[in-house]
Design a protein around this motif. Sequence first.
Motif, PDB file in Angstrom:
ATOM      1  N   VAL A   1     -27.935  17.827  21.852  1.00  0.00           N
ATOM      2  CA  VAL A   1     -27.914  17.072  20.592  1.00  0.00           C
ATOM      3  C   VAL A   1     -27.935  15.588  20.909  1.00  0.00           C
ATOM      4  O   VAL A   1     -27.173  15.120  21.768  1.00  0.00           O
ATOM      5  CB  VAL A   1     -26.665  17.435  19.761  1.00  0.00           C
ATOM      6  CG1 VAL A   1     -26.629  16.619  18.475  1.00  0.00           C
ATOM      7  CG2 VAL A   1     -26.635  18.930  19.461  1.00  0.00           C
ATOM      8  N   LYS A   2     -28.793  14.853  20.194  1.00  0.00           N
ATOM      9  CA  LYS A   2     -28.903  13.404  20.397  1.00  0.00           C
ATOM     10  C   LYS A   2     -28.803  12.693  19.051  1.00  0.00           C
ATOM     11  O   LYS A   2     -29.393  13.131  18.063  1.00  0.00           O
ATOM     12  CB  LYS A   2     -30.227  13.061  21.070  1.00  0.00           C
ATOM     13  CG  LYS A   2     -30.380  13.634  22.478  1.00  0.00           C
ATOM     14  CD  LYS A   2     -31.719  13.259  23.096  1.00  0.00           C
ATOM     15  CE  LYS A   2     -32.860  14.024  22.461  1.00  0.00           C
ATOM     16  NZ  LYS A   2     -34.167  13.689  23.083  1.00  0.00           N
ATOM     17  N   PHE A   3     -28.044  11.614  19.034  1.00  0.00           N
ATOM     18  CA  PHE A   3     -27.950  10.780  17.822  1.00  0.00           C
ATOM     19  C   PHE A   3     -27.421   9.412  18.193  1.00  0.00           C
ATOM     20  O   PHE A   3     -26.893   9.205  19.294  1.00  0.00           O
ATOM     21  CB  PHE A   3     -27.065  11.436  16.757  1.00  0.00           C
ATOM     22  CG  PHE A   3     -25.635  11.684  17.192  1.00  0.00           C
ATOM     23  CD1 PHE A   3     -24.668  10.698  17.061  1.00  0.00           C
ATOM     24  CD2 PHE A   3     -25.258  12.911  17.718  1.00  0.00           C
ATOM     25  CE1 PHE A   3     -23.354  10.921  17.447  1.00  0.00           C
ATOM     26  CE2 PHE A   3     -23.949  13.149  18.116  1.00  0.00           C
ATOM     27  CZ  PHE A   3     -22.996  12.156  17.976  1.00  0.00           C
ATOM     28  N   ASP A   4     -27.565   8.499  17.269  1.00  0.00           N
ATOM     29  CA  ASP A   4     -27.038   7.141  17.433  1.00  0.00           C
ATOM     30  C   ASP A   4     -25.856   6.973  16.480  1.00  0.00           C
ATOM     31  O   ASP A   4     -26.029   6.912  15.263  1.00  0.00           O
ATOM     32  CB  ASP A   4     -28.118   6.111  17.129  1.00  0.00           C
ATOM     33  CG  ASP A   4     -27.664   4.690  17.475  1.00  0.00           C
ATOM     34  OD1 ASP A   4     -26.449   4.479  17.662  1.00  0.00           O
ATOM     35  OD2 ASP A   4     -28.531   3.798  17.543  1.00  0.00           O
ATOM     36  N   ALA A   5     -24.655   6.914  17.046  1.00  0.00           N
ATOM     37  CA  ALA A   5     -23.437   6.831  16.231  1.00  0.00           C
ATOM     38  C   ALA A   5     -23.409   5.565  15.380  1.00  0.00           C
ATOM     39  O   ALA A   5     -22.743   5.532  14.335  1.00  0.00           O
ATOM     40  CB  ALA A   5     -22.204   6.882  17.122  1.00  0.00           C
ATOM     41  N   ALA A   6     -24.114   4.536  15.795  1.00  0.00           N
ATOM     42  CA  ALA A   6     -24.107   3.280  15.038  1.00  0.00           C
ATOM     43  C   ALA A   6     -24.743   3.445  13.669  1.00  0.00           C
ATOM     44  O   ALA A   6     -24.513   2.625  12.780  1.00  0.00           O
ATOM     45  CB  ALA A   6     -24.837   2.197  15.825  1.00  0.00           C
ATOM     46  N   HIS A   7     -25.519   4.516  13.479  1.00  0.00           N
ATOM     47  CA  HIS A   7     -26.222   4.711  12.216  1.00  0.00           C
ATOM     48  C   HIS A   7     -25.628   5.843  11.372  1.00  0.00           C
ATOM     49  O   HIS A   7     -26.256   6.302  10.424  1.00  0.00           O
ATOM     50  CB  HIS A   7     -27.704   4.982  12.485  1.00  0.00           C
ATOM     51  CG  HIS A   7     -28.398   3.856  13.177  1.00  0.00           C
ATOM     52  ND1 HIS A   7     -28.592   2.626  12.585  1.00  0.00           N
ATOM     53  CD2 HIS A   7     -28.901   3.747  14.435  1.00  0.00           C
ATOM     54  CE1 HIS A   7     -29.207   1.822  13.435  1.00  0.00           C
ATOM     55  NE2 HIS A   7     -29.398   2.472  14.555  1.00  0.00           N
ATOM     56  N   PHE A   8     -24.425   6.269  11.718  1.00  0.00           N
ATOM     57  CA  PHE A   8     -23.768   7.328  10.940  1.00  0.00           C
ATOM     58  C   PHE A   8     -23.554   6.886   9.498  1.00  0.00           C
ATOM     59  O   PHE A   8     -23.154   5.751   9.234  1.00  0.00           O
ATOM     60  CB  PHE A   8     -22.414   7.675  11.571  1.00  0.00           C
ATOM     61  CG  PHE A   8     -21.559   8.561  10.707  1.00  0.00           C
ATOM     62  CD1 PHE A   8     -21.865   9.892  10.541  1.00  0.00           C
ATOM     63  CD2 PHE A   8     -20.445   8.051  10.043  1.00  0.00           C
ATOM     64  CE1 PHE A   8     -21.082  10.716   9.746  1.00  0.00           C
ATOM     65  CE2 PHE A   8     -19.660   8.854   9.242  1.00  0.00           C
ATOM     66  CZ  PHE A   8     -19.981  10.201   9.097  1.00  0.00           C
ATOM     67  N   GLU A   9     -23.815   7.806   8.564  1.00  0.00           N
ATOM     68  CA  GLU A   9     -23.606   7.555   7.141  1.00  0.00           C
ATOM     69  C   GLU A   9     -22.636   8.608   6.602  1.00  0.00           C
ATOM     70  O   GLU A   9     -22.965   9.800   6.567  1.00  0.00           O
ATOM     71  CB  GLU A   9     -24.929   7.627   6.372  1.00  0.00           C
ATOM     72  CG  GLU A   9     -25.886   6.497   6.671  1.00  0.00           C
ATOM     73  CD  GLU A   9     -25.400   5.169   6.093  1.00  0.00           C
ATOM     74  OE1 GLU A   9     -24.608   5.200   5.130  1.00  0.00           O
ATOM     75  OE2 GLU A   9     -25.812   4.123   6.607  1.00  0.00           O
ATOM     76  N   PRO A  10     -21.428   8.212   6.214  1.00  0.00           N
ATOM     77  CA  PRO A  10     -20.421   9.197   5.808  1.00  0.00           C
ATOM     78  C   PRO A  10     -20.737   9.943   4.521  1.00  0.00           C
ATOM     79  O   PRO A  10     -20.238  11.052   4.319  1.00  0.00           O
ATOM     80  CB  PRO A  10     -19.144   8.368   5.658  1.00  0.00           C
ATOM     81  CG  PRO A  10     -19.625   6.978   5.399  1.00  0.00           C
ATOM     82  CD  PRO A  10     -20.896   6.835   6.168  1.00  0.00           C
ATOM     83  N   ASP A  11     -21.543   9.380   3.664  1.00  0.00           N
ATOM     84  CA  ASP A  11     -21.743   9.957   2.335  1.00  0.00           C
ATOM     85  C   ASP A  11     -22.953  10.877   2.236  1.00  0.00           C
ATOM     86  O   ASP A  11     -23.264  11.362   1.147  1.00  0.00           O
ATOM     87  CB  ASP A  11     -21.875   8.838   1.290  1.00  0.00           C
ATOM     88  CG  ASP A  11     -20.620   7.980   1.226  1.00  0.00           C
ATOM     89  OD1 ASP A  11     -19.525   8.533   1.414  1.00  0.00           O
ATOM     90  OD2 ASP A  11     -20.743   6.760   1.004  1.00  0.00           O
TER      91      ASP A  11
END
Length: 601
Positions: free
Chosen positions: A524-534
């Motif tokens: 799994v790969k993602f950029d945590a800086a772009h997390f959107e909680p909603d």
Amino acid sequence: SSFLGRYGSPVKPAAMLGKAHDGLGFGRFGDAAAALGGDFLLKPGQTVTLHYLLAIDTDVEAVTRLIDKYQSPAAGEAGVQRAEQSWMKMLDSVNIRSKRDDFDLLNNYWLPYQAISGRLWGRTGLYQQSGARGFRDQLQDSQVWLPIDPSATRDQILLHATRQFVDGSVNHWWHALADFGSHTACSDDYLWLPLFTAIYIRETGDLSILKVKTPFMDDPTEVTLKEHCHRSIRRAFERTSPRGIPHIGSCDWNDGLSAMGVEEKGESVWVGMFLASILDDFAQVLELDGDADKAREYREQSKKYAAAVNEHGWDGGWYRYGTKDSGEWVGSRQSPEGKIHLNPQTWAILTGIASEEKAEMAWAAVKEHLLSPYGPLLLAPAYTQPDPDIGYITRYSPGSRENGGVYMHAATWALAAACKRREHDTVERIWNSVSPPVRGRDAEAYWAEPYVTPGNVDGPLSDKPGRAGWTWYTGSAAWLNRVSLEWILGIRPEWGGLRIDPVPPRSLGNVDVTRRYRGMRVRVKFDAAHFEPDVAPELSVNGERIEGCVLTVELIKRLARPADANGGANLEVSVRWPANAAAGVGVVEAKDEREPRRIGS
């Protein structure tokens, strides 16, 4: 006195000078102990390398062969390297790379190493030289095996089934070699058996474990694990108050609440939440096993416990903990001390028992009263006056251990609850407050090793707030590892498949994580800086966009590809959040140029 001698010191122990020896060894009961000494000259500028051996085998000849094999420094060093390589191979099933070295080092190496070596194999540590198996303890520790070798979790579950009595009660702990243990009226011990049976099946899909037969402690008759689980649940049903809340008995998970229910009248709101959740999960197991009627019964019972907890346990701003035998509430706004306890708030959120309104209020109370720079406090304010009707927790000095300190085991559940609330900033706040490498930067204040989890950290009423203790032999290691993988990184087995739903602190940056799931390597790969909680994340699996964020078993079978010889994954999952999708951000490429870290790094 035997070793050092009268007025002696470690600099010049009397035993090493041949002046103190009682012929029985050292320790209260002549426990085995040894000391090595010798003389050598060290010239100016000279370096001398020494090593010593501890050998154990079945006879003197075998021990002598071991000593001969490892007598050279090169052979000793090679043995150490082989041991490290075997650990690296074992722990290779999970690999996390992010911008936070503390997160990566803990979860790739130190947390599983601590849980396996200290808790499951050694069952001992600096603060507790035990060797015993705890019924609830080692079941929880065994969850560390789920992404590594689930069969080891299976073995642990079946071992614990043999420590159950016919009435559903269990040994609170036991010693394997001497075969004796403590049989108590604790109210949660036996419930961890059906819980971890369900967790194991949810992870693996292996229903065959239910049919394995084992005996009881007090009856050689063998019954299936499924029946052992029913006995545990039935015992909880039988130990329920007239208004529908489980009795706390001699304690629940919080052993320090040792006097609340000795007359079998006191109640535990937390056990009510715990039991309701177990009934829902085990109902899923029963449905998969073709037992729809029993599943329906358990679901109805779960609703009843949840209703009782919400009717009687809600205090207007948070959930009370329980009642004493007298009926007086503990963990209530009316309580003189210990007004709010952490576990009922976090488990109300994690189990889904609380309505959104109550969950929001309970979590707000946690943030207001319990989150501290040292981690989430188990309760507040600490008890300053002993209360014989609550238990020995009130006799601990204020701020220490369960009495108003950070009990790291429960702190990991608070971390999971923050993830479920999708509060990435609170996730980061809690992580920074409990991460040993972060806290250990102030070594004088933190006190403990900066690479393993402590059992507890002193709270604000201690004379040394923030001081950590009870390292190595604590159940927090396996839990922090699982919460990190399943909640922060969001790679979480569910009954419908594998959910990918991270709630990462932004400081993790670009994340690249691989774990095993049902024989597959999932990356799994993602950029945590772009997390959107909603918003829910959008997933692409092996280049194909999928609906939702659950990889069902059917979808996994359809999309999985053979793993290549270089360790490539069967499933490559890219995660992005819709608000950032149009901008083409939120996906991270692999960073294979980074060297693997050694365990000791």
